[in-house]
Design a protein around this motif. Sequence first.
Motif, short mmCIF file in Angstrom:
data_model
loop_
_atom_site.label_atom_id
_atom_site.label_comp_id
_atom_site.label_asym_id
_atom_site.label_seq_id
_atom_site.Cartn_x
_atom_site.Cartn_y
_atom_site.Cartn_z
N LYS A 98 52.97 5.09 -24.48
CA LYS A 98 53.75 6.14 -23.78
C LYS A 98 55.21 5.70 -23.64
CE LYS A 98 55.32 7.94 -19.68
NZ LYS A 98 56.36 7.40 -18.80
N ALA A 133 57.06 6.14 -26.84
CA ALA A 133 57.46 7.54 -27.00
C ALA A 133 58.66 7.86 -26.12
CB ALA A 133 56.28 8.45 -26.64
N ASP A 134 58.68 7.29 -24.89
CA ASP A 134 59.85 7.50 -24.02
C ASP A 134 61.12 6.98 -24.67
OD1 ASP A 134 58.20 8.60 -22.15
OD2 ASP A 134 58.13 6.84 -20.83
N TYR A 175 62.25 9.24 -27.28
CA TYR A 175 62.81 10.41 -26.60
C TYR A 175 64.26 10.15 -26.22
CZ TYR A 175 63.21 14.24 -23.21
OH TYR A 175 63.60 15.36 -22.52
N ALA A 186 58.77 11.33 -30.96
CA ALA A 186 58.29 11.13 -29.58
C ALA A 186 57.10 12.06 -29.30
CB ALA A 186 59.42 11.41 -28.60
N GLU A 187 57.19 13.32 -29.78
CA GLU A 187 56.09 14.27 -29.56
C GLU A 187 54.80 13.77 -30.21
OE1 GLU A 187 54.77 18.87 -30.64
OE2 GLU A 187 56.60 18.00 -31.49
N TYR A 229 53.37 10.92 -28.13
CA TYR A 229 52.77 11.39 -26.87
C TYR A 229 51.38 12.00 -27.13
CZ TYR A 229 57.14 10.94 -24.19
OH TYR A 229 58.24 10.44 -23.53
N ARG A 230 51.29 12.81 -28.17
CA ARG A 230 50.05 13.51 -28.44
C ARG A 230 48.97 12.57 -29.01
NH1 ARG A 230 49.50 18.72 -27.88
NH2 ARG A 230 51.28 20.09 -27.51
N GLU A 233 51.57 12.05 -16.64
CA GLU A 233 52.91 11.67 -17.08
C GLU A 233 53.19 12.17 -18.50
OE1 GLU A 233 55.79 10.02 -16.00
OE2 GLU A 233 54.92 10.62 -14.09
N ILE A 234 52.19 12.04 -19.36
CA ILE A 234 52.37 12.51 -20.75
C ILE A 234 52.64 14.02 -20.74
CG2 ILE A 234 51.15 12.89 -22.91
CD1 ILE A 234 49.74 10.19 -22.43
N ARG A 280 56.16 14.59 -19.67
CA ARG A 280 57.13 14.20 -20.70
C ARG A 280 57.16 15.22 -21.84
NH1 ARG A 280 60.99 11.53 -19.06
NH2 ARG A 280 61.40 10.70 -21.15
N LEU A 281 55.96 15.69 -22.23
CA LEU A 281 55.92 16.70 -23.28
C LEU A 281 56.57 18.01 -22.81
CD1 LEU A 281 52.37 16.16 -24.78
CD2 LEU A 281 54.53 15.97 -26.02
#
Length: 925
Positions: free
Chosen positions: A92, A95-96, A99, A107-108, A111-112, A124-125, A128-129
């Motif tokens: 995560k 990915a941040d 981002y 990043a998407e 996250y997924r 949190e995910i 963020r998404l």
Amino acid sequence: MNMHGKYVNQVMDMGFEQQLVHKTFYETLIDGGERDLVGTFGDMFFAAYRDGADLSSIRFAQGEVYFHRRDYETAIFKWENVHNGLRPWAQKNIADSYYELGQLQLAEELYRSIEAESETLQAEIILRLFSLYRELGEREKADEMIKRGVALYPDYPNMTEWAHAFFEEQGDWGSAIELALGEAVRTSARRWADILTGYVEQGHARMMAPARFSRCLALLYETDRVKFERLVQALWNGYQDSDVYFPWLAEWNRLYDELAIGRDYEWKRIPALLAGAYDGLVRGPYRLKELVEVVPPLLKSWVNLADGRGMATAAAALLAWSEKFPEGFDDETVKNAAKQLVCANRQSGEAGVALFEEMADWAEAQRAGSHFRFRWLVRQLSDLRTHRVLVAGASRNERLAFLRTVVGEAALVAPSAPVLVWKNGGEIEVAKISDEQFTVFASIDEFQQASGGRGSRFPDDAVIECTAPLSLVPQEVALLDIGPLGGRASSDHEALVSFPLADSILFLLNGDDPLSSVDEQLVLQLCERAPHTPIHFLLPPGDGMIDEQEELRIAREVEAHIRTIVPGANVIVYSPHAPSRKQQQALVDLLGEVRHHRSSVRREEAILATIRQFIAHLFRQRAEAESRLAESVVWRKEMAAKLNGAIHQLGDQQEEKTVKIVKAFRAVLEETRTALATAIPDMLRKSADFVREDSDFARLHLELNDQVNKQLRAYIDEEVLPKLHRALEDWIAAAKEEFDECQAFLYEMGEGFNAMFGEERLKLECDFRILSDWQRDIDRLAGGAQIDKLNIFLRRTPGQLLLKGAGKLLGAFTQNKAMLAQKYKQLIETQDYADVAETVAEQLLLPFEWFAKSLERDIAQFFQAPSAVLNETLERLELEIAAQEGELKQMRTNPEAYRDPLVLFGIRLRQCEHLAQAASAAVRV
């Protein structure tokens, strides 16, 4: 220190997860005062490496340090090498980092791809998404993500706040309301209730199903009555003009029963909402079958929650509805309303006037008439300054005789009018009032001239009001006479609509038989019709043979008998034909006394009685209008059939006359052609007489040709054309007779139709100008026919060639002239001249043949105007039939459009009557 062991002990700590969220896990591995974080973690890493310990936690912490220093690439490198239980968080954080680097697509994907068991990490995910999609401008994905977060983790910090802000930002009021509803019910937080109410007040919930708010309303009813009432008001105002108003009313009625809403709380808003809702429903464009479902339970809640002056209105409304729809109310509810009506503060009596005005305006909008008479009646009843005295008695002649002694010649203004009213005023004025007209005249003479004289008859709904200087009638007193009070008059006579005007009654007794059975029966009827209206009696004096004491004794006996029927009645002596001055003064005193007795309660009751008569009148009028309309349709169809028949008759007449007139014209031409075919050959054969032995045979054929042409010209000019002219003039005269016959037929037809229509609708005038046109054309044609010179003896026939050649050859030999002359004659006399006659006839009659071809068109023009009038009248009639059939169909297929408002007016009238009865009872007590 075993770093892995430290992590295991803390992983279940919610505070620890918040450190992971905020990327402050590194603080758990070092002392708080450490400044060189990079160096410290470097030393820690090499020490752990030498010891062979798990390096993932240190790498995770190093990544956080580098992330905070915005060294995202190094942070990513560190987190990529985390393989313990912190790996999902490391993914995560990677990915941040992407981002923050602006690599949103990568990043998407990261996250997924994360598989997390931690609800905190999952929340949190989602957040963020949600932020990522907002930045990408992908509204639908952002909407889906935040709604998923609210559904799964509503308690997670900022989840609902972000959703709230996002929905408002997007103008997605449906989602915003659903969020506020859900949170208000889930958390019982007043803040969410306020947000929800604000949305509703702003009109964002107008199309939402009312049942969606039920749980929230039930919760607020238990926890916060102020907010409950405010939300109810917001919903009520929002739904009032929407398509879901009736579902809301049904939902309110259900909530009222389910929550057992009562008087345990002093409601500030709801009673007014219920009152306004009821008023809007009974005045609105709603069908009765819709109202029957929601109004009875609504009234029940209104009666139970109303207070003050509204309590009486609510109770009266419930009682009125329970009388019309008893199945909608239980006995206990009705009894409770009756008790409340007795105890409640009652409103003033202006409701009846307002109700009438609303009804009258509605009736006018429905094209049901202007109803000037009823408007006048209610206006008179609303005028508390004037006291109206009804003059009663079995004989109208006696009443008019009495009135003549009081108001003078003004009594004769309209003796046959059903209702007469006299008022004392400075200037003479006469008003004629009926349902459809209100006409004012400046004098009695002007009125009588307009009405057709004193003996004229008036319709049953006519009221004649006369204002004039009246010395015996005090100011603020009016006298009233209603024609059909006694005798055989029907109890539903239109004139009796004016009966409620009477504030008191002056009854004229029969002097010969005081209070006869007829008078007694009429008095009983008056008492029944107006039980609270005082009645005063006038007793004519005797025949002059008794003294004043005896007269007084008789009056007292009569008075005693009358009081057995009318308690408290008074009798005064008065001569209806020649009153004495004392009697006149007694009457003036009586009228002056009664004018002070006015009852606003009784006037209110009279207004309500008039409204009831008005409703009955409108129902009757509707039935009569439907009947009249049906009859009118039938009548118009019959008239259309007759018109159609008349059009066919006219067509037959036109065809018949055309054939006859054209045939007659062609007969004249044929007769002329026959005469020419006979006369011309004879004339040409006789031209042999012009041949003599001394003729110049070389030129004889030329001379003969000239001579014969002159004879033909003279014959045509002097015999044929004059005879033809006379024949055609006779033909015109005959045609005129035929046309006159048609016009007479059409006049008779038009008069018949106009009599049936009742108006001058058909004017069937034919066009006689064609006769003068024909006369002009015939004069022109017969006055100068153009006939070409004919080559009669110069044609190249064998016989004529022989004559011509022989004449030239033998003309010089005298001894042969006798023989040649004889041959000429023989040839001339034996020739066939039919072709010459035909040629002459064709040339002479050709213009007349052209004229004949136009005759049919000319005759059609003669009939054109009446034909057009008949066809236009038929078309107009068919349009009227179609319009009336449409109106009749609307009446019959949708009777509720007229009936339902009248039923509702009747219920509202009954409501006013309940209030008036309660007020009257209170006044009498």
